[in-house]
Design an enzyme around this catalytic site. Structure first.
Site, PDB file in Angstrom:
ATOM      1  N   TYR A 270     -11.954  18.047  22.010  1.00  0.00           N
ATOM      2  CA  TYR A 270     -10.724  17.331  22.369  1.00  0.00           C
ATOM      3  C   TYR A 270     -10.580  17.713  23.552  1.00  0.00           C
ATOM      4  CZ  TYR A 270     -10.142  15.693  17.750  1.00  0.00           C
ATOM      5  OH  TYR A 270     -10.216  15.349  16.437  1.00  0.00           O
TER       6      TYR A 270
ATOM      7  N   HIS B 281      -6.762  20.564  13.901  1.00  0.00           N
ATOM      8  CA  HIS B 281      -7.917  20.618  14.352  1.00  0.00           C
ATOM      9  C   HIS B 281      -8.528  22.016  14.347  1.00  0.00           C
ATOM     10  CE1 HIS B 281      -8.081  16.472  14.931  1.00  0.00           C
ATOM     11  NE2 HIS B 281      -7.152  16.522  15.746  1.00  0.00           N
TER      12      HIS B 281
END
Length: 723
Positions: free
Chosen positions: A232, A403
């Site tokens: 990310y 996440h």
């Protein structure tokens, strides 16, 4: 002419025009983009699809439309060919014609939907790239065309993001970063400074509660690390650089590239520095196993860092590895430098510790690297990584922001061009609509996030922090020591406390380059403290074929899962063996590609090695079938001491095999207490190596350590040492 395109002004475009047809990184990038865009325009033409299945045809068509509009915009400026301009005009007009009347798409999770996509994140991306394309043709448009595109398309989208979904706009997170970048770039493109200000300073215009400056100020640690991990993190580089370039050109007085001690450079380098020697990024938290420094955002970052910050050999090495540059003025600077360089060495960021947390107070990532003197490519590099940062989620927001993985003290090792001890990564079917619509699969939670899916000790077959996100967010690891001053003997260590009730853990890794070994040894000392008797499992995830062991084992005639939950339900029990009572260690050796690897682990009378493979309780065949073995031991205070040895060579095509048996014969924990741990390695050549690890607090580590185990005294100076 006062209006200039956002990312590439007319003079820069003229300079890039000179690269057309050249045998250079920029020349190749231009040729690739021209070929790709011409083919897409000819094959697809103008199509605005409706709603469809997540990750399906409609989703991909909208995505490809914005990608090729962005490419066409820069190609129009560079080539001056009207076909690219006409394509953008026709595409934006087609979207403007239907957008005001479109119903919202159907959300597949708690992330709100857009009118084109299932989640606003994708809609942000569409508007950002479409706005960049629009700025490239703005000077060619009639006023009536501008009014239709701006009033019926872009202004509707801005209202959706800053009004309808205002509650998500100021989230300090990668989703929020895309939102502010999209609105800011669109605001610049349509001369809407009020929207730009909201994007820069947040809806309250306070520079703290939201906006791009708040994102840059709060999202990263002082070393630039992003809590969700490299996957990310590299995704965040695209909106950062696209918006920063637009800001620098429209509002240079903000000094965006110098903002917060040049945080844009710092956070880019944090991504660069975590990469494995082959360029892939380690899978920390939800991560793809295939993302690398060839990612679009990293290529942008490499070009801009070289152009705006510093022109280093390491960045040249990255560009040479990427064999690509951003089609941009910064890309030309880097392309020219690569073409002019006589000898570009492979990039090497060296050994380092990167902090996590907004103030660098929440653990981090430790990396040790070693490059063989006689070789000079990525296969010459050995790299070991320990992760012990904060949990990569924020439970305050919707599930799309969840996440984090539960694997404090995870270890990855890279050697001879491969990740040897590896992380599974995320469980997700990206843009494969029959497989859960491109979203995270159920097994991402039931296996991939679980501690057993990583190379970290589990206690009583449980997952750290009871698999509770809010609880995990309150915990973080801490650096115990890090020292890479001596290239021949480097060490790193991290600690976690209370991830399991009443259990503290310390993992120390030494990278030891010893004369009689082909490659540096990875010495892994995993110390566990508890007042209760527990079962300790050390999972080892590898690739390849088992070659031999030094213990007897039995292969199961009927497969059964290793457990009922915490990820164990997804592991088939393939075989197992128990150590003899007089065994001091266990050896498992395997072949991967052209190399042999042996892991030798200290043993005790009840030691067991379990061979496993992913795929149990997986009715939709979502999990990759991968091997692992688990070293199972029990106790209260306990130490696993392991050595990973790389050795030998195998070539099936010429039927060659040399060095199939390593030199390490046994590994023994001679003793451990609050002062230190001492480990002995014996080799088949008759040599004995002793290593001491400090278990004391950081302010006491550099003093002299003296311990006595089994009547033998051991003394060393510093956090660790070869005795």
């Amino acid at each position: 002419m006062s209006y200039q395109p956002l990312l590439l002004n007319f003079d820069e475009a003229a300079e890039l025009r000179k690269e057309l047809g050249k045998d250079s990184l920029l020349g190749h990038a231009l040729a690739r983009d021209i070929k790709q865009t011409d083919a897409y325009m000819a094959q697809v033409g103008i199509e605005v699809p409706g709603h469809g299945e997540g990750g399906g045809y409609e989703h991909n068509r909208h995505k490809q439309n914005y990608i090729h509009m962005d490419l066409a915009g820069r190609l129009f400026l560079i080539t001056q060919e009207s076909q690219y301009r006409d394509y953008i005009v026709d595409m934006l007009t087609a979207y403007a014609t239907v957008y005001p009347t479109l119903e919202s798409n159907v959300s597949r999770d708690s992330n709100p939907p857009g009118k084109l996509f299932h989640q606003t994140l994708n809609e942000n991306m569409w508007m950002l790239y479409a706005s960049c394309a629009y700025s490239c043709i703005y000077h060619t448009l009639e006023e009536s065309q501008k009014r239709q595109i701006e009033d019926d398309l872009f202004k509707h989208m801005i209202e959706m993001f800053v009004v309808t979904y205002a509650h998500d706009f100021d989230i300090v997170h990668n989703h929020g970063l895309w939102a502010v970048a999209a609105v800011g770039i669109c605001g610049y493109a349509i001369n809407d400074q009020a929207s730009v200000d909201k994007a820069l300073y947040g809806l309250k215009l306070d520079k703290v509660s939201g906006g791009f400056l708040a994102q840059l100020d709060q999202l990263f640690s002082p070393d630039g690390y992003y809590m969700e991990g490299p996957y990310y993190h590299r995704f965040s580089l695209r909106p950062i650089y696209l918006f920063a370039e637009a800001i620098e050109r429209r509002q240079p007085d903000l000094g965006i590239y110098e903002f917060n001690d040049s945080v844009i450079k710092t956070t880019s380098y944090a991504v660069f520095k975590t990469a494995f020697p082959d360029g892939t990024l380690p899978a920390l938290n939800d991560s793809s196993k295939t993302i690398s420094i060839n990612d679009e955002g990293v290529i942008m970052a490499t070009s801009v860092c070289y152009h705006r910050y510093e022109q280093t050999d390491t960045l040249l090495g990255m560009a040479n590895h990427q064999q690509d540059v951003w089609v941009h003025a910064s890309g030309k600077t880097l392309s020219d430098a690569v073409a002019a360089a006589d000898n570009i060495k492979p990039f090497n960021w060296g050994s380092l510790f990167v902090t996590d947390g907004p103030n660098g107070e929440k653990g981090g990532v430790s990396i040790l690297r070693h490059r063989d003197e006689q070789e000079d490519d990525d296969k010459a590099d050995t790299m070991a990584l320990i992760w012990f940062g904060q949990h990569g989620s924020d439970h305050q927001y919707h599930s799309a922001l969840d996440h984090g993985h539960y694997d404090g003290l995870h270890l990855s090792v890279f050697n001879r061009g491969h990740e040897v001890l590896h992380d599974y990564g995320f469980g997700r079917w990206v843009n494969v609509e029959p497989k859960f619509g491109g979203r995270y699969i159920p097994e991402n939670k039931s296996y991939c996030k679980q501690t057993v899916a990583h190379n970290a000790v589990t206690v009583n077959q449980k997952t750290q922090n009871n698999f509770n996100t809010a609880l995990a967010e309150s915990k973080f690891g801490e650096k115990h020591f890090f020292n890479a001053d001596n290239e021949k003997l480097q060490g790193m260590s991290g600690r976690i406390s209370g991830y399991y009730d009443g259990v503290n853990m310390q993992r120390s890794v030494i990278l030891a380059d010893l004369p009689e070994f082909e490659k540096p040894l990875i010495l892994d000392i995993y110390r566990i403290q508890s007042e209760q008797e527990n079962q300790y499992d050390l999972p080892v995830h590898y690739s390849g074929q088992i070659i031999r062991t030094d213990f007897d084992y039995q292969v199961e005639s009927k497969l059964k899962p290793l457990g009922d939950d915490n990820g164990y339900q997804h592991l088939w029990r393939v075989g197992s063996g128990k150590m003899a009572h007089d065994s001091s260690s266990s050896l498992v050796s395997w072949l991967h590609d052209s190399s042999y690897y042996s892991l030798i682990t200290s043993a005790q009378p009840d030691s067991e090695v379990i061979f496993a493979r992913t795929g149990a309780n997986d009715p939709d065949f979502n999990l990759r079938s991968e091997p692992a073995f688990i070293v199972r031991q029990s106790g209260k205070d306990h130490v696993f001491a392991s050595v990973l040895e790389t050795h030998g060579y195998f070539n099936e095509s010429i039927e060659a095999s040399v060095g199939a048996r390593g030199l390490v014969e046994s590994v023994t924990v001679l003793g451990h207490n609050d002062i230190g741990t001492v480990v002995e390695l014996k080799t088949t050549t008759g040599n004995h190596y002793h290593f001491g690890i400090s278990n004391q607090a950081e302010d006491q580590q550099q003093s002299q350590h003296s311990v006595e185990f089994n009547g033998e005294a051991y003394t060393w100076l510093g956090a660790f040492a070869q005795l």
